[in-house]
Design a protein around this motif. Structure first.
Motif, PDB file in Angstrom:
ATOM      1  N   PRO A 263       0.819  -1.221   0.000  1.00  0.00           N
ATOM      2  CA  PRO A 263       0.000   0.000   0.000  1.00  0.00           C
ATOM      3  C   PRO A 263       0.850   1.267   0.000  1.00  0.00           C
ATOM      4  O   PRO A 263       1.848   1.359   0.707  1.00  0.00           O
ATOM      5  N   LYS A 264       0.455   2.219  -0.828  1.00  0.00           N
ATOM      6  CA  LYS A 264       1.085   3.529  -0.935  1.00  0.00           C
ATOM      7  C   LYS A 264       2.533   3.479  -1.428  1.00  0.00           C
ATOM      8  O   LYS A 264       3.280   4.431  -1.261  1.00  0.00           O
ATOM      9  N   LYS A 265       2.930   2.359  -2.013  1.00  0.00           N
ATOM     10  CA  LYS A 265       4.268   2.213  -2.604  1.00  0.00           C
ATOM     11  C   LYS A 265       4.089   1.657  -4.008  1.00  0.00           C
ATOM     12  O   LYS A 265       3.974   0.444  -4.202  1.00  0.00           O
TER      13      LYS A 265
ATOM     14  N   GLU B  98       4.258 -11.483   1.289  1.00  0.00           N
ATOM     15  CA  GLU B  98       3.249 -11.538   2.346  1.00  0.00           C
ATOM     16  C   GLU B  98       2.443 -10.247   2.299  1.00  0.00           C
ATOM     17  O   GLU B  98       2.981  -9.189   1.973  1.00  0.00           O
ATOM     18  N   LYS B  99       1.184 -10.321   2.643  1.00  0.00           N
ATOM     19  CA  LYS B  99       0.339  -9.117   2.655  1.00  0.00           C
ATOM     20  C   LYS B  99       0.816  -8.166   3.752  1.00  0.00           C
ATOM     21  O   LYS B  99       1.035  -8.573   4.882  1.00  0.00           O
ATOM     22  N   ILE B 100       0.980  -6.897   3.391  1.00  0.00           N
ATOM     23  CA  ILE B 100       1.423  -5.870   4.336  1.00  0.00           C
ATOM     24  C   ILE B 100       0.274  -4.909   4.576  1.00  0.00           C
ATOM     25  O   ILE B 100      -0.209  -4.282   3.638  1.00  0.00           O
ATOM     26  N   ASP B 101      -0.140  -4.806   5.815  1.00  0.00           N
ATOM     27  CA  ASP B 101      -1.161  -3.838   6.189  1.00  0.00           C
ATOM     28  C   ASP B 101      -0.457  -2.597   6.675  1.00  0.00           C
ATOM     29  O   ASP B 101       0.137  -2.588   7.742  1.00  0.00           O
ATOM     30  N   ARG B 102      -0.495  -1.562   5.872  1.00  0.00           N
ATOM     31  CA  ARG B 102       0.205  -0.328   6.214  1.00  0.00           C
ATOM     32  C   ARG B 102      -0.632   0.475   7.198  1.00  0.00           C
ATOM     33  O   ARG B 102      -1.791   0.758   6.960  1.00  0.00           O
ATOM     34  N   GLN B 103      -0.001   0.865   8.285  1.00  0.00           N
ATOM     35  CA  GLN B 103      -0.666   1.678   9.310  1.00  0.00           C
ATOM     36  C   GLN B 103      -0.630   3.141   8.901  1.00  0.00           C
ATOM     37  O   GLN B 103       0.364   3.602   8.359  1.00  0.00           O
ATOM     38  N   PRO B 104      -1.696   3.912   9.185  1.00  0.00           N
ATOM     39  CA  PRO B 104      -1.708   5.344   8.818  1.00  0.00           C
ATOM     40  C   PRO B 104      -0.690   6.159   9.567  1.00  0.00           C
ATOM     41  O   PRO B 104      -0.174   5.839  10.565  1.00  0.00           O
TER      42      PRO B 104
END
Length: 121
Positions: free
Chosen positions: A106-108, A115-121
């Protein structure tokens, strides 16, 4: 009426599960590099499937599970002595993301992970 709706939802869910299983058929073999040549010659794995395995191997082993296209291109050459076109690898990364073999970070933009990366705000 409600029973019929529940049954239709259940049938739809089962159909989706079967489609997911079918999409992974042929992709569960894993890395083929460790197999003897005589066994690899017997397999009906296309060169594109071999490229997927090489990409996964590069991202997992050389770059600790996360890489961009430039790193993948360099890793393919250094690990497998393979030179690929940027457009070929980019399209393959995108398709592997759609098949959930890789995950977009996300955002990159253009960064993929094993592996799935859950990006923190």
């Amino acid at each position: 009426m409600i029973g019929e709706i529940d049954e239709l939802r259940f049938l739809w869910f089962i159909q989706k599960m079967e489609q997911e299983k079918l999409r992974t058929v042929g992709k569960r073999i894993g890395d083929l590099q460790d197999l003897p040549e005589e066994l690899r010659a017997e397999l009906q794995v296309s060169k594109l499937d071999v490229l997927e395995e090489q990409i996964l191997s590069v991202i997992k082993n050389r770059y600790d599970g996360i890489a961009n296209i430039d790193e993948v291109l360099v890793g393919l050459f250094r690990d497998h002595k393979v030179v690929q076109k940027r457009s070929t690898v980019g399209a393959r990364l995108y398709r592997m993301g759609k098949d959930k073999l890789l995950f977009s970070v996300p955002k990159k933009k253009g960064v993929y992970a094993t592996e799935k990366i859950d990006r923190q705000p």
